[in-house]
Design a protein around this motif. Structure first.
Motif, PDB file in Angstrom:
ATOM      1  N   SER A  86      -1.125   7.179  -3.021  1.00  0.00           N
ATOM      2  CA  SER A  86       0.003   7.708  -3.685  1.00  0.00           C
ATOM      3  C   SER A  86      -0.314   8.458  -4.658  1.00  0.00           C
ATOM      4  CB  SER A  86       1.409   7.014  -3.745  1.00  0.00           C
ATOM      5  OG  SER A  86       1.083   5.959  -4.528  1.00  0.00           O
ATOM      6  N   ASN A  87      -1.372   7.806  -5.534  1.00  0.00           N
ATOM      7  CA  ASN A  87      -1.791   8.349  -6.650  1.00  0.00           C
ATOM      8  C   ASN A  87      -3.014   9.789  -6.402  1.00  0.00           C
ATOM      9  OD1 ASN A  87      -4.247   7.232  -5.609  1.00  0.00           O
ATOM     10  ND2 ASN A  87      -4.409   5.847  -7.386  1.00  0.00           N
ATOM     11  N   GLY A  88      -3.120  10.032  -5.055  1.00  0.00           N
ATOM     12  CA  GLY A  88      -3.758  11.035  -4.682  1.00  0.00           C
ATOM     13  C   GLY A  88      -5.342  11.042  -5.134  1.00  0.00           C
TER      14      GLY A  88
ATOM     15  N   LYS B 106      -8.277   0.645  -1.455  1.00  0.00           N
ATOM     16  CA  LYS B 106      -7.515  -0.341  -0.532  1.00  0.00           C
ATOM     17  C   LYS B 106      -6.745   0.527   0.586  1.00  0.00           C
ATOM     18  CE  LYS B 106      -3.580  -1.002  -3.744  1.00  0.00           C
ATOM     19  NZ  LYS B 106      -3.688   0.175  -4.820  1.00  0.00           N
ATOM     20  N   GLU B 107      -6.444   1.331   0.273  1.00  0.00           N
ATOM     21  CA  GLU B 107      -5.624   2.404   1.231  1.00  0.00           C
ATOM     22  C   GLU B 107      -6.413   2.601   2.451  1.00  0.00           C
ATOM     23  OE1 GLU B 107      -5.741   3.454  -1.984  1.00  0.00           O
ATOM     24  OE2 GLU B 107      -3.839   3.129  -2.719  1.00  0.00           O
ATOM     25  N   ALA B 108      -7.848   2.872   2.114  1.00  0.00           N
ATOM     26  CA  ALA B 108      -8.439   3.285   3.478  1.00  0.00           C
ATOM     27  C   ALA B 108      -8.644   2.007   4.255  1.00  0.00           C
ATOM     28  CB  ALA B 108      -9.723   4.022   2.907  1.00  0.00           C
ATOM     29  N   LYS B 109      -8.851   0.808   3.529  1.00  0.00           N
ATOM     30  CA  LYS B 109      -9.264  -0.371   4.219  1.00  0.00           C
ATOM     31  C   LYS B 109      -8.087  -0.593   5.145  1.00  0.00           C
ATOM     32  CE  LYS B 109     -12.669  -1.786   1.234  1.00  0.00           C
ATOM     33  NZ  LYS B 109     -13.138  -2.316  -0.471  1.00  0.00           N
TER      34      LYS B 109
ATOM     35  N   ILE C 104       0.803  -1.018  -0.105  1.00  0.00           N
ATOM     36  CA  ILE C 104      -0.150   0.073  -0.026  1.00  0.00           C
ATOM     37  C   ILE C 104       1.035   1.164  -0.171  1.00  0.00           C
ATOM     38  CG2 ILE C 104      -1.840   1.253   1.372  1.00  0.00           C
ATOM     39  CD1 ILE C 104      -2.802  -1.375   0.402  1.00  0.00           C
ATOM     40  N   SER C 105       0.744   2.050  -1.076  1.00  0.00           N
ATOM     41  CA  SER C 105       1.471   3.100  -1.201  1.00  0.00           C
ATOM     42  C   SER C 105       0.765   4.441  -0.896  1.00  0.00           C
ATOM     43  CB  SER C 105       2.061   3.358  -2.581  1.00  0.00           C
ATOM     44  OG  SER C 105       3.099   2.561  -2.599  1.00  0.00           O
TER      45      SER C 105
END
Ligand SMILES: [Zn+2]
Length: 308
Positions: free
Chosen positions: A228-230, A242-245, A175-176
């Motif tokens: 990281s892709n904003g 997926k970042e939030a998860k 996860i970035s």
């Protein structure tokens, strides 16, 4: 994916109702802002709002400081673990009681007495002193969605170190993450708020912009993050990423909490903000996660659902 216009409408709608929405969160462009030497604005603009609930914030901050000894809701040391379950459990010491009694008065604003506490409670009723400025702000060594070295990239030292560890942990899981907006000074918040007042009038401004002193970003312990892709930075659509998860599952391991969780809107006064992380230290973060408590519940200082 929810598009921007829809979000705007959603935010407005929510802001106009009891809760503030999109609180404090910069409507940052969903870009991975490369070294473009744009202004210091990538995220400050519509942002910085930490929207306020009109219902509970009739007063300006600092209009009263309450009883100093008691209104400090942030226990400097989090040694109260396990002593309460959140709802009506007696708060340790005088902390919860003081907060509770003050919070039961609509519009009563208290100024916290230990703003430097890692566990300080800042919300629509608890304000930081106007003079407060964290003494140990640093630049966390993590990527942001912008490149400028500006205030909103800063966090307090301990929180910054924890954030770096969190980002590393995320990376190991594929996860970035990227920072979107962290520290914001009282002066900045004041300027933003005043600009909103000029633009829309005080009554309306209050419904969507935090009064100075009331934004958790002013503690230097909070940060909005995105992938990281904003993409969906500080927007509702971030929730399904997926970042939030990952953050939801792992932030507490690093001392952070999702400060405005889903389903606790009436307690925090803010709509779900899966991107807004608040550092409280691992002892407290793990306890809150385990018991599914917000800071308000932990300190027995629920603003909106005041108990009789
Ligand atoms: Zn935020």
């Amino acid at each position: 994916m929810i598009n921007k216009p829809m979000l705007t409408v959603a935010c407005l709608t929510i802001a106009l109702s009891v809760f503030s929405g999109c609180g404090g969160e910069p409507k940052t462009p969903t870009v991975q802002s490369p070294p473009a030497a744009s202004s210091t604005n990538s995220g400050t603009s519509a942002a910085a709002t930490d929207m306020k609930s009109a219902a509970n914030n009739a007063n300006q901050p600092n209009t009263q400081s309450g009883t100093p000894a008691n209104n400090q809701t942030a226990a400097p040391n989090v040694s109260q673990t396990g002593s309460q379950s959140g709802s009506s459990g007696a708060a340790p010491g005088t902390v919860g009681k003081a907060a509770d009694s003050s919070l039961s008065k609509p519009g009563a604003i208290q100024v916290v007495t230990s703003p430097e506490s890692i566990t300080v409670l800042v919300n629509k009723q608890q304000a930081l002193p106007e003079s407060y400025e964290p003494k140990d702000l640093v630049y966390p060594n993590v990527p942001f969605t912008f490149t400028e070295k500006i205030d909103k990239r800063k966090m307090r030292k301990e929180a910054a170190a924890a954030l770096e560890t969190l980002f590393e942990g995320a990376k190991k899981d594929g996860i970035s993450l990227a920072g979107v907006s962290a520290y914001r000074s009282y002066a900045t918040q004041k300027t933003l708020y005043n600009n909103y007042v000029k633009q829309d009038g005080e009554e309306k401004a209050k419904t969507y912009s935090a009064l100075p002193g009331h934004s958790e970003h002013e503690t230097g312990l909070a940060i909005d993050v995105s992938g990281s892709n904003g993409k969906c930075a500080a927007q509702n659509c971030f929730a399904v990423t997926k970042e939030a998860k990952w953050l939801d599952s792992h932030a507490a391991e690093y001392g952070f909490i999702i400060r405005y969780p889903d389903g606790k809107e009436s307690i925090t006064g803010y709509q779900y903000e899966p991107w807004h992380l608040r550092y409280v230290g691992t002892q407290l973060s793990k306890e809150l996660a385990q018991k599914n408590l917000t800071l308000e519940e932990y300190f027995n200082a629920v603003p909106v659902q005041s108990r009789k």
